[in-house]
Design an enzyme around this catalytic site. Structure first.
Site: not given
Ligand SMILES: Nc1nc2c(c(=O)[nH]1)N=C([C@H](O)[C@H](O)COP(=O)(O)OP(=O)(O)OP(=O)(O)O)CN2
Length: 334
Positions: A116, A127, A131, A133, A164, A202
């Site tokens: 997504h 994001c 990418h 998950h 997928h 996620e």
């Molecule tokens: N409220 C939300 N915030 C974010 C979403 C979401 O769906 N709802 N999604 C994303 C991104 O898709 C991202 O993949 C996940 O974000 P994040 O936690 O910042 O990811 P990291 O791997 O960088 O986190 P670490 O702190 O390094 O584990 C962003 N925000």
């Protein structure tokens, strides 16, 4: 503020069920949550479950189903402690039963893999790129009105659409945030079953929950700290896990989320910097160093900058933790 202790007890036991004639064994994991001192909850839980260690459960229950065992633990602890105790019993890593006041739920942990991107994030946000998950999902359905196999069947029907897949191409998931994914699942599973909650992880550190009260998101962070251990001045140390929970009934319409996980992490950063690789008694306004006090201190630090904050959990290990609730009406756990 309400503080809840969290503790676990693991036991190995055999059983024969009316639905599964052959005797088989499980590594059971019980988690209990109650508003009592950690050591009191831990001892009470051990007192209830220890007699079953390495035993045949049919010597204690005529038909030792997960529902009956979990209900027995919850009722016994409630009598002993004089208050509601939330109990979760896992008979396998992916299947569990959760008991709360006057309610009991079947739980299922599952997963799907998908790609997504988030179309409405600011320019340059990671994001916004395509990418993917390995998403984890946790589902709760009312155990009095449905059974575990119905939950699994309902999940497999919706999973077929997600696994997928390029999520942005699915109707209703054009902006596939965690919050929109939980809403999408909540609508579809809720049409088939009496759902209590849907959670989507996620990443391993962030996710969203949808239940009747709205949306809860969490961000998880870890820190390493020394901790005063006894009156003789000795220290111990822990690799702490802390989880911040934010709640709201409405999402930001454009972004499709409550608040960006990355923003929650950025707000936590200056607090994290006071904790990580420090001793907890360096913090001037913290005078007791148990998980509950630490969770309450974190709530105090974050409350003004994160008005959606509803709870903070702190775990010193997988077995011992505590939750500090800003407001009781939002429960972050079934
Ligand atoms: N409220 C939300 N915030 C974010 C979403 C979401 O769906 N709802 N999604 C994303 C991104 O898709 C991202 O993949 C996940 O974000 P994040 O936690 O910042 O990811 P990291 O791997 O960088 O986190 P670490 O702190 O390094 O584990 C962003 N925000």
């Amino acid at each position: 503020m309400t503080i809840e202790s969290i503790c676990c007890f693991n036991f190995e036991a055999a059983r024969t069920l009316s639905s599964v004639a052959s005797t088989h064994g499980h590594s059971f994991k019980v988690t209990a949550r109650a508003r009592v001192e950690q050591d009191v909850l831990e001892q009470s839980l051990a007192d209830v479950c220890q007699p079953w260690q390495m035993q045949d459960l049919n010597a204690f229950f005529s038909n030792p189903t997960d529902v009956l065992i979990a209900q027995h633990i919850a009722d016994t602890l409630q009598q002993q402690l004089g208050q509601v105790v939330k109990v979760e019993l896992r008979s396998s890593p992916d299947v569990w039963v959760a008991c709360t006041e006057n309610a009991i739920f079947h739980g299922l942990t599952a997963s799907f893999s998908a790609a997504h991107y988030l179309p409405n994030v600011p320019e340059g946000h990671q994001c916004g790129r395509l990418h993917g998950h390995g998403f984890k999902v946790k589902l709760w359905a009312d155990a009095r009105l449905s059974d575990a196999s119905a939950l699994e069947k309902a999940w497999l029907d919706v999973r077929a659409q997600l696994h997928h897949a390029y999520l942005n191409h699915i109707e209703g998931l054009e902006n596939p945030t965690s919050e929109h994914l939980t809403e999408w699942l909540w609508q579809r599973l809720g049409a088939a079953l009496p759902m209590r909650a849907v959670e989507v992880f996620e990443t391993s550190t962030a996710g969203s929950r949808r239940d009747a009260s709205g949306f809860t998101i969490w961000k998880e962070l870890r820190f390493e700290a020394a901790c005063p251990f006894d009156d003789a001045g000795r220290y111990t140390g822990h690799s702490y896990l802390t989880r911040l929970y934010l709640h709201g009934s409405q999402l930001d319409v454009h972004a499709g989320w409550l608040r960006d996980f990355a923003e929650v992490k950025a707000i936590f950063k200056p607090i994290y910097q006071q904790l990580d690789h420090y001793a907890l008694d360096c913090i001037s306004d913290l005078s007791t160093y148990d998980n509950g006090s630490l969770a309450a201190w974190l709530v105090g630090q974050l409350n003004d900058t994160l008005p959606e904050l509803r709870a903070v959990e702190v775990f010193e290990s997988e077995q011992r933790g505590a939750a500090a609730y800003v407001q009781r009406s939002c429960d972050v756990h079934c």
